[in-house]
Design a protein around this motif. Structure first.
Motif, short mmCIF file in Angstrom:
data_model
loop_
_atom_site.label_atom_id
_atom_site.label_comp_id
_atom_site.label_asym_id
_atom_site.label_seq_id
_atom_site.Cartn_x
_atom_site.Cartn_y
_atom_site.Cartn_z
N LEU A 76 -6.20 6.93 11.85
CA LEU A 76 -6.71 5.77 11.11
C LEU A 76 -6.79 6.08 9.63
O LEU A 76 -7.17 7.18 9.24
N GLN A 77 -6.43 5.11 8.81
CA GLN A 77 -6.71 5.18 7.38
C GLN A 77 -7.56 3.98 7.00
O GLN A 77 -7.19 2.83 7.26
N GLU A 78 -8.69 4.25 6.36
CA GLU A 78 -9.61 3.20 5.92
C GLU A 78 -9.54 3.11 4.41
O GLU A 78 -10.07 3.95 3.70
N ASP A 79 -8.87 2.08 3.90
CA ASP A 79 -8.81 1.86 2.45
C ASP A 79 -10.06 1.12 1.99
O ASP A 79 -10.70 0.41 2.75
N PHE A 80 -10.39 1.29 0.71
CA PHE A 80 -11.63 0.75 0.17
C PHE A 80 -12.80 1.21 1.06
O PHE A 80 -13.67 0.42 1.41
#
Length: 393
Positions: A107-111
C-alpha cells in the motif's frame, strides 16, 4: 477589521503549515489529512463563527500559551475524522473486484499526514508493506512518535517520506532512528531492477541531519510495486490545476505493480458543497467543527477550516487545520485518470444526510448504515461522498 482579515491573520501565526503545493508564501496551507467521508460532522446552527473568533481574540489579548495537558491536534483529528478499518475494507474489496488473482499486500498512502491508515494496514498480515508520503514534516514526526511506535516490530515494514506528491522523486525518507534525520531518496518508478518480477521504486541517497544528529549509513533500498495507492480525505482538492492532477495521477500509475493495481481517492459533493457551510460532531470530551467558506463558482474554490472545542480542559483550538480547496467534479477526475493512462475508472457513491435536516447530535444516525454502491449514474443530492477507483493492468 472584518472577519476575513481576522481569519487570515490567525492563519499566519504562530505556526505556519508546511504545504507549498499551490499557494506559495505566507498563505500556504498544509494538506495533512482532511475530513473523511466515513465520519461526516453534524450541522449546528447554534454555534456561529463569532464564537471561534471571540476565542481567538481572547487568546491573543491574554497571550495564553497552550496547556501541556491539551491533546495534540493530530490525535483529535484521528479520533474525529478517520476510519481506517472501513477504508481498508473497501480497498481490499476494490482490488479483488478489479484486479484479483492475489491478495493486495503493498500500500502507498499519499497525503498520509500521521499515516494512521498505513499503520493499520500492517496489523493483519505480516507480508504487508506500507509507504506514506506527505509534505508536513510535523505530522510525519508525530506519526513516528505515536502511530509507528505503537505497532512495534511491524514498524520495519513501513517507510514514511517527506515530500510533494507532484515531485515524489525529491522526497526524503524519514529516519526511524531520529526524528531529526531524514534521508534523501529517489522514488523514480522508471528505474527497475531486472532481477525483480515486479516494478520497483529505487531509493538512493545520502543523509541530511541536523547539528544534533550523526549522519546515518544508508544503503540502497527497494520497495515493491504497490498493489494499491490511495489519496483519502479529499486530499486531491489541494491540487488546483488540471495539469497538476494529471501529473499526480501519472506518478501514481508509475508506482503501481506491473501485475495490476488500483488507485483509490475520495471526493465529496452535492448542492450543499457549493455554499457556505458549518457542520459539527460531538465526541465524549470535545466537539469537532467543519467550516466551509464561501464557494467561488468560477474557480470552484473554497476554504475549509477545522476547529476543536475541548470540554476538559475548556479550551478551543480554532483553525487547527486550514485548507484551500478546488472542488473537482466526478467527470473531471475520470477524464484526468484516463489521460494519465488508467485503463478504467469506477465510481462508488453513498448519499449522505441533508445538511439542512441535521439539527442535533441525534441526527447523525441518519443513513449511517448506508453502504457505498457502484453506480453508472447518480442523481444530484444535497450531500454525497464517493470513492473513485482507477484500475491499471
Amino acid at each position: 477589521m472584518g472577519k476575513r482579515e481576522k481569519k487570515q491573520r490567525h492563519q499566519r501565526h504562530p505556526r505556519r503549515e508546511a504545504s507549498q503545493y499551490l499557494e506559495g508564501g505566507e498563505n500556504s496551507f498544509s494538506y495533512e489529512n482532511l475530513p473523511s467521508p466515513s465520519k461526516p460532522p453534524l450541522s449546528d446552527e447554534e454555534d456561529g463563527e463569532e464564537e471561534v473568533e471571540e476565542e481567538e481574540q481572547e487568546q491573543e489579548h491574554e497571550g495564553r500559551s497552550p496547556s501541556l495537558d491539551i491533546p495534540s491536534k493530530f490525535l483529535l483529528y484521528q479520533q474525529s475524522v478517520q476510519s481506517p478499518k472501513g477504508d481498508i475494507s473497501y480497498l481490499q474489496k476494490f482490488f479483488l473486484m478489479y484486479v484479483g488473482g492475489r491478495q493486495p499486500l503493498h500500500l502507498q498512502e499519499d497525503f498520509c499526514g500521521t499515516a494512521l491508515l498505513s499503520t493499520e494496514w500492517l496489523r493483519n498480515d505480516p507480508r504487508r508493506t506500507a509507504v506514506g508520503l506527505d509534505l508536513d514534516v510535523e505530522a510525519l514526526n508525530w506519526c513516528m512518535e505515536n502511530n509507528v511506535n505503537a505497532i512495534g516490530a511491524d514498524s520495519s515494514r513501513i517507510s514514511l517520506f517527506h515530500g510533494n506528491v507532484l515531485q515524489p522523486c525529491e522526497a526524503k525518507l524519514v529516519s526511524f532512528d531520529s526524528g531529526d534525520c531524514i534521508r534523501t531518496i529517489r522514488l523514480d518508478p522508471s528505474e527497475e531492477d531486472p532481477r525483480m518480477d515486479d516494478q520497483q521504486s529505487i531509493l538512493q541517497g545520502d543523509c541530511i541531519s541536523s547539528p544534533r544528529t550523526m549522519p546515518l549509513n544508508i544503503s540502497s533500498k527497494q520497495l515493491p510495486g504497490r498493489d494499491i495507492v490511495c489519496a483519502f480525505n479529499y486530499s486531491c482538492c489541494c491540487l488546483h490545476k488540471r495539469k497538476e492532477l494529471v501529473l499526480y495521477f501519472r506518478h501514481v500509475l508509475g508506482f503501481l505493480s506491473r501485475r495490476g493495481g488500483i488507485f483509490v481517492m475520495d471526493l465529496y459533493g452535492g448542492t450543499s458543497s457549493e455554499q457556505k457551510l458549518r457542520l459539527q460532531r460531538r465526541f465524549a470530551n470535545f466537539k469537532y467543527v467543519w467550516e466551509q467558506a464561501e464557494f467561488d463558482i468560477i474557480e470552484r474554490k473554497t476554504r475549509i477550516s477545522l476547529h476543536f472545542h475541548l470540554q476538559k480542559p475548556q479550551k478551543k483550538l480554532p483553525y487547527a487545520f486550514s485548507y484551500s480547496w478546488r472542488l473537482w467534479s466526478l467527470p473531471e477526475i475520470k477524464d484526468c485518470l484516463e489521460e494519465a493512462g488508467f485503463q478504467s475508472v469506477h465510481f462508488w457513491i453513498r448519499q449522505m444526510p441533508d445538511s439542512e435536516n441535521i439539527k442535533s447530535v441525534e441526527g447523525f444516525g441518519i443513513g449511517k448504515d448506508l453502504k457505498y454502491e457502484e453506480v453508472l449514474s447518480f442523481e444530484q443530492q444535497d450531500s454525497w461522498n464517493a470513492y473513485i477507483v482507477g484500475v491499471a493492468k
